[in-house]
Design an enzyme around this catalytic site. Structure first.
Site, PDB file in Angstrom:
ATOM      1  N   ILE A   7      67.637  19.520  30.905  1.00 42.21           N
ATOM      2  CA  ILE A   7      68.653  20.215  30.115  1.00 42.21           C
ATOM      3  C   ILE A   7      68.335  21.711  30.171  1.00 42.21           C
ATOM      4  O   ILE A   7      67.243  22.145  29.792  1.00 42.21           O
ATOM      5  CB  ILE A   7      68.640  19.684  28.670  1.00 42.21           C
ATOM      6  CG1 ILE A   7      69.028  18.203  28.663  1.00 42.21           C
ATOM      7  CG2 ILE A   7      69.575  20.502  27.793  1.00 42.21           C
ATOM      8  CD1 ILE A   7      70.362  17.865  29.291  1.00 42.21           C
ATOM      9  N   GLY A  27      78.707  17.192  31.740  1.00 38.59           N
ATOM     10  CA  GLY A  27      80.062  17.439  31.229  1.00 38.59           C
ATOM     11  C   GLY A  27      80.867  16.179  31.014  1.00 38.59           C
ATOM     12  O   GLY A  27      81.759  16.142  30.170  1.00 38.59           O
ATOM     13  N   GLU A  28      80.601  15.147  31.770  1.00 41.09           N
ATOM     14  CA  GLU A  28      81.464  13.964  31.710  1.00 41.09           C
ATOM     15  C   GLU A  28      80.890  12.852  30.848  1.00 41.09           C
ATOM     16  O   GLU A  28      81.624  12.136  30.183  1.00 41.09           O
ATOM     17  CB  GLU A  28      81.696  13.383  33.112  1.00 41.09           C
ATOM     18  CG  GLU A  28      81.680  14.375  34.229  1.00 41.09           C
ATOM     19  CD  GLU A  28      83.037  14.971  34.538  1.00 41.09           C
ATOM     20  OE1 GLU A  28      83.074  16.114  34.998  1.00 41.09           O
ATOM     21  OE2 GLU A  28      84.047  14.317  34.317  1.00 41.09           O
TER      22      GLU A  28
END
Lengths: 708, 328, 202
Positions: free
Chosen positions: A598, A673-674
């Site tokens: 991350i 994002g998904e």
């Protein structure tokens, strides 16, 4: 390790966004700008037999009216990967309702809008297929991809299974509705075209525009400094962008076309309707012996769009017998397109609802059922580069308080309200495309980094700044990130959770290249660079250099052949259902994701949060409603196409399960994002079942489905 | 939006004169409805008469209740302590309407005059008898989840969009209007008219007549009123079904007076007389409320996608009555 | 007390009152006199551009606008104040929220000509020089946005909410911010930013 990457740094473009200084495509101020307004069809099939533009032409301020009679000729037919057939007034055929049939160009927005309302079309109507159920199902062959995957004999194993669940799940058409409507400002300078476009990819937009207008790629520049949300809808170039450029050519002035909100339900894509059969066969202990996942999805009569709806059934669980198929049905609608986790989001609703049904059929806890079916390899036998599904389920359950859940449906209450707790697993593949980057270090100790990638709100400006700053040994404040210009080094679309892995890797490599050159200037003495910006400034001054550049051309290696690379997660929802009125509100939501490294905890959690909010919309609200007699969408606005408002969204907690995956790419990211939406709708639907005992297999879960 | 002329009215009489005598003229106050419909080319007035300068903004407690100027905006009315105290359903309906921004703009008079959200009415390419007489009703056999289950006709099955008007029905509000012929007062129940064969006509107002005030008469039932709004999302949405209930219950628990009004189910704010009849004189208990709720749905029918509103109405009425009766 | 009957009686009584007491007109004139006197009173302008003066962020702007130009389009297309966003142009999203005399309104449903005489505040007028409004700073700190498109409207709405003195518990803020749609889904962070700012100024 340098603490910059991963730190919850505030968005570097935050100040621009909170002061209104961030400018979006429709806000580009150009001298002599004219306003284009599209006229859309009001029939779903046939042709424009006659179009009366006389009144529009006479209206005040009108410069020209573009129809098929006078539209510049372009190549609207050629298609590259991800392209849609453009409806740009090259003929009079109408394939779908709200297809562009004219553009009115005037000196002001008001003049153009008013004149557009005066255009009258007469149609020669043809038979239209407006009902999904009426369309013949066929096996798509686009791109040479096999839409099916088979392992073992799933139907035989299903027939023999000790426990079976076999149901059909429906997800309706949904529209992206980013807050910024699509907008294009197009300007010609001789044969050179500049387009300010609300797009998720300036390079792919440039390629398409160049092809349409028969120009070399160098003859087209596409700029997207800020875009107001994309979610896949701005991932491909649509007709209006080309119409804006054609209009600009026709009138010899720059032209802006900004879509109205109702036009956002026209020619700019949507999530296709899917009807999925998921059949699970299991042993008495819940271990899967068979998994059948058959998808039938909508596409248009002129384009083939297929999302990998069943793909996650090859990834989430192990089973000796597996059948995944995808079929399409051609409907007189616009062409569907990518929409946040295309495929996985719908596929998960079906598979993860079915897993919940299996848990009840077997009599085992839904989390335990998923753990029993965990696997080390995907359906094709590839090992996962990393896989944190188990940790996500366990840590998420702990945080969520899963142990407090009484598994019996309709057993938990809060006053009058029924309480339900649901879980779903999630996965999304890690993608990567070639990308380049340029890092320019200046003698004042600052650096500028350039990539053509677009920040669609994900935080790309910020995380790329962090990546570059860390590699350069500079503070974030000394690194300026420039994005969203096709003149910058190549980057893929901000879509499919691809951009950060691709451009981020390139930026790191370019920064390391610059760092290596700096080190060489310093006689390979790392100590000479230890002083950060001041040391770099001193070094460049000593060398008499105003700037120093680092480049990279990064691309994926053979890791896709060696590993199955995916993010994993578990999502937990608690709902309150009014037993009398059938209204559902989400009271709590917990995510746990293992998604590689991350880069910025703050912006990453915002991505996960956004996914959960999309899941709330998908589960409870979103439903594009067609009049099946005409094929026209009858809720083409934000008052009746419902997306969640603030009051619909509870606190959302996101746990990040740390992962250090050396296989995926240089920066170890998997894309975030998904995946946040993937399991969200199923988690909510499962919670609704737990609350009510009613299994809703067709989204959205609206009151009429729970009134009993 | 079409081009139009714009005029500011500085007194009521000149406003009346300018609109009554000009078929192309219409009033504008908050603008939230008329501007929206002009952008859709549903309304194309040649003259907009701006009445925001008229002295009709006051909210005044009177000896008999509260008098709300037609130009008072929704948020001010909702926030007024006398309204919140004596007419809770009215305040609740206002606060459950639209958004804080729209409530700061939209006026009470405009709220009563707002036009339906029917998608066929709002879409100029579609048939709609209300917008284009004789063109047909697209909602019959079309997308009609949000449409009427009672009070519709062959010509029109739209629903009235106002929350406020439903609450006003339950408190026996009176609409004061002014025309060139003078002043008249219209009980809210007689203000809106059913579509029948003339769906373009929505209220009893004559051309140019202007709402000047809405009067809320104080009453025991109004003080025990409650507004329930059922919708898909938690806020900022028109009602699927709404109920305004007002009950005057004696110390002995017997219902002395009752009002039940429904929203989202009919082309006008709908007064459920049968439900009221089932309440008056009965004990205020769940059994009575259930009987009234069943009565409220008498005569309702499905048009395809909206049949669920019948059961939903029944449950919502029972719930709203329980609230108004203090049992919820 | 009998509910319906009393009301009907009062309604008759009320309608018998002199008109002036009801509508608050100039008491010196009879109804008829007012009607007669008023026939040519309203002066219509347009449809061609007319002079419109807008007071935006403390500065007067003299414009020539057709009466149909909305405040939103006047700000964005005429004054170059593009911070106020067009998300729907239908009053259904809140992206165009500005303050008019301190109250939040949708600029898309406001005619510019009718915004005259009001003090309009847009997102560009919120910071004092380089000093961000506390809510602007809180939006950055709490990551109250992603794409940023709804953000100016959210912030203007939040500023109004704070000045309206609404309760600032989580549920109330959610409800009172529900006129501003954020498709990226930053809602809980928006709520956190508003509550933090309320806490600071309290």
């Amino acid at each position: 390790m340098n603490p910059l990457v991963g730190a919850p740094v505030d968005r570097v473009d935050g100040r621009l966004k909170v002061t209104g200084a961030a400018t979006y495509s429709a806000e580009v101020a150009l001298p002599n700008l004219a306003y284009g307004v599209m006229v859309l069809s009001s029939t779903a099939s046939g042709s424009v037999a006659a179009i009366d533009v006389a009144a529009a032409r006479r209206a005040p301020g009108v410069i020209d009216v573009m129809t098929s009679r006078n539209a510049p000729r372009v190549d609207a037919k050629s298609k590259g990967a991800g392209d849609r057939t453009l409806m740009v007034l090259q003929d009079d055929v109408v394939y779908y309702d709200r297809q562009p049939i004219a553009v009115v160009i005037a000196d002001t927005f008001e003049h153009a809008t008013d004149a557009a309302s005066l255009v009258r079309a007469r149609y020669a109507k043809a038979a239209a297929i407006t009902r999904f159920d009426d369309a013949a199902e066929y096996k798509p062959g686009a791109g040479g991809r096999d839409p099916d995957l088979r392992k073992g004999d799933a139907s035989a194993a299903l027939a023999q299974a000790a426990v079976k669940v076999d149901h059909t799940y429906v997800v309706p058409v949904e529209h992206h509705n980013p807050m910024e409507p699509h907008a294009t400002v197009a300007q010609w300078d001789g044969d050179r075209l500049t387009v300010y476009e609300a797009t998720q990819g300036v390079v792919s937009a440039r390629r398409k525009l160049a092809q349409v207008f028969g120009l070399p790629p160098t003859g087209v520049r596409v700029v997207a400094k800020f875009i107001g949300g994309g979610f896949g809808g701005k991932g491909t170039l649509w007709s209006h962008a080309v119409l804006a450029a054609m209009s600009a050519k026709l009138v010899g002035r720059p032209v802006k076309i900004a879509l109205t909100r109702p036009q956002m339900f026209g020619s700019v894509g949507f999530r296709p309707r899917t009807v999925q059969r998921v059949a699970l066969g299991a042993a008495a202990d819940g271990r899967l012996t068979s998994l059948v996942h058959e998808t039938s999805a909508q596409t248009s009569v002129f384009d083939e769009f297929m999302a990998g709806t069943g793909a996650l059934s090859a990834v989430l669980y192990g089973t000796p017998n597996l059948t995944i198929t995808h079929r399409l049905r051609r409907v007189n609608s616009a062409t569907p397109t990518f929409m946040r986790a295309p495929g996985e989001s719908c596929g998960s609703f079906a598979l993860e609802s079915a897993m919940d049904e299996l848990a009840y059929a077997v009599g085992v806890d839904p989390i335990e059922l998923r753990l029993r079916n965990d696997t080390d390899v995907d359906a094709q036998g590839l090992p996962f580069s990393s896989r944190a599904l188990r940790q996500c389920l366990e840590q998420g359950a702990e945080r969520f308080g899963w142990s407090r859940r009484d598994p019996r449906p309709r057993s938990m209450r809060d006053g009058r309200m029924l309480v339900g707790m649901g879980v779903a697993a999630a996965t999304y593949p890690t993608h990567r495309s070639p990308a380049s980057a340029l890092v320019q270090v200046r003698a004042d100790g600052s650096a500028t980094v350039r990539s053509a990638g677009v920040d669609i709100g994900t935080g790309a400006y910020t995380v790329f700044t962090q990546v570059a700053a860390e590699a350069l040994g500079l503070p974030v404040a000394r690194v300026r990130m420039e994005l969203g210009d096709s003149a910058f080094p190549n980057a893929p679309n901000a879509g499919g959770s691809t951009l950060t892995a691709s451009a981020g890797s390139a930026i790191k490599l370019a920064a390391l290249d610059a760092r290596a050159k700096l080190l060489a200037l310093a006689g390979n003495d790392p100590a000479a660079l230890a002083g950060g910006a001041d040391a770099i400034a001193a070094l460049l001054r000593r060398a008499g250099l105003a700037t120093l550049e680092g480049h990279s051309d990064a691309k994926p290696g053979d890791e896709q052949q060696k590993y199955a690379m995916h993010s994993f997660g578990a999502q937990f929802a608690e709902v309150r259902v009014d037993p009398d009125l059938g209204t559902v509100r989400v009271a709590r939501f917990v995510n746990a994701f293992g998604a590689g490294r991350i880069l910025n905890e703050k912006t990453a959690k915002s991505q996960f949060l956004g996914g959960a909010v999309w899941g709330i919309g998908m589960a409870l609200l979103e439903d594009t409603r067609y009049d099946e007699r005409t094929g026209r969408i009858m809720n083409a606005n934000l008052a009746e196409y419902l997306v969640p408002v603030n009051a619909d969204v509870p606190a959302v907690e996101s746990i990040i399960v740390p992962e250090d995956d050396p296989h995926v790419n240089e920066i170890g990211v998997k894309g975030i994002g998904e995946i946040g939406i993937v399991g969200a709708a199923a988690a909510i639907a499962n919670a609704v079942y737990h609350a009510t005992g009613t299994r809703v297999r067709e989204l959205p879960i609206t009151p009429e489905k729970l009134l009993g | 939006m079409n081009a139009f002329r714009y005029a500011q009215a500085h007194d009521v009489a000149s406003a009346l004169a300018s609109v009554a005598g000009d078929p192309g003229a219409t009033y504008i106050a908050g603008g939230t409805n008329v501007i929206d419909l002009m952008k859709e080319n549903v309304e194309r007035p040649a003259l907009l008469v701006d009445i925001t300068g008229l002295p009709l903004r006051g909210i005044e407690p009177t000896a008999h209740g509260v008098r709300v100027g037609a130009l008072a905006v929704m948020s001010d009315v909702a926030d007024h302590p006398a309204v919140a105290r004596d007419f809770p359903a009215v305040a609740q309906a206002l606060l459950l309407s639209a958004s804080p921004q729209l409530r700061n703009m939209a006026t009470i008079g405009g709220n009563l005059m707002q036009r339906t959200r029917c998608a066929y009415f709002r879409d100029a390419s579609q048939p709609c008898n209300k917008r284009a007489a004789g063109s047909g009703c697209g909602a019959l056999g079309g997308v009609n989840r949000r449409h009427a289950v009672i009070g519709g006709s062959e010509q029109c099955i739209c629903t009235h969009a106002s929350d406020l008007a439903v609450a006003l029905l339950a408190v026996d509000a009176v609409v004061h209007v002014r025309g060139r012929a003078g002043e008249r007062s219209i009980p809210i129940e007689h203000f809106h008219v059913l579509p029948g064969t003339t769906p373009q006509r929505e209220t009893v107002l004559e051309r140019g007549e202007l709402i000047t005030a809405v009067e809320l008469p104080a009453a025991a039932a109004a003080r025990n009123s409650y507004y329930l709004k059922v919708r898909d999302r938690a806020s900022y949405e028109f009602a699927l079904v709404s109920v305004a209930a007002a009950l005057d219950v004696s110390a002995g628990g017997r219902i002395r007076a009752a009002r039940v009004a429904l929203g989202g189910v009919a082309p006008i704010p709908w007064r459920a007389h049968a439900a009221e009849a089932a309440l008056v004189g009965k004990p205020a208990n769940a059994q009575t409320f259930a009987a009234a709720a069943a009565a409220a749905t008498r005569g309702m029918r499905s048009y395809g996608q909206n049949g669920f509103k019948i059961a939903l109405t029944q449950r919502a009425v029972a719930r709203a009555l329980a609230h108004a009766g203090g049992a919820a | 007390m009998e509910f319906g009957k009393v009301t009907r009686r009062r309604f008759l009584w009320r309608s018998a009152l002199p008109t002036i007491a009801v509508v608050g007109l100039d008491p010196r004139l009879s109804v008829a006199a007012q009607a007669v006197a008023s026939i040519s009173v309203v002066r219509a302008q347009g449809p061609e551009p007319i002079p419109v003066t807008l007071n935006v962020n403390g500065k007067p702007h003299a414009l020539q606008l057709e009466p149909r130009v909305t405040l939103l389009d006047a700000l964005r297309e005429r004054l170059g104040l593009t911070g106020t966003k067009k998300g729907c142009d239908q009053g259904t999203c809140g992206a165009c929220t500005v303050l008019a005399d301190g109250r939040r309104v949708n600029a898309c449903l406001t005619l510019a000509v009718m915004a005259q005489g009001k003090s309009i505040t847009t997102i560009e007028g919120l910071a004092s020089g380089d000093q961000l409004h506390p809510l602007q700073a809180a939006f950055i700190e709490h990551d109250g946005f992603q794409c940023g498109y709804c953000t100016p409207g959210q912030i203007m709405s939040g500023v109004a909410l704070l000045s309206e003195k609404r309760p600032t518990d989580e549920t109330s803020v959610r409800e009172w911010m529900s006129g501003n749609i954020c498709r990226c889904g930053a809602y809980p962070n928006i709520v956190a930013a508003i509550r933090a700012t309320a806490g600071r100024s309290a």
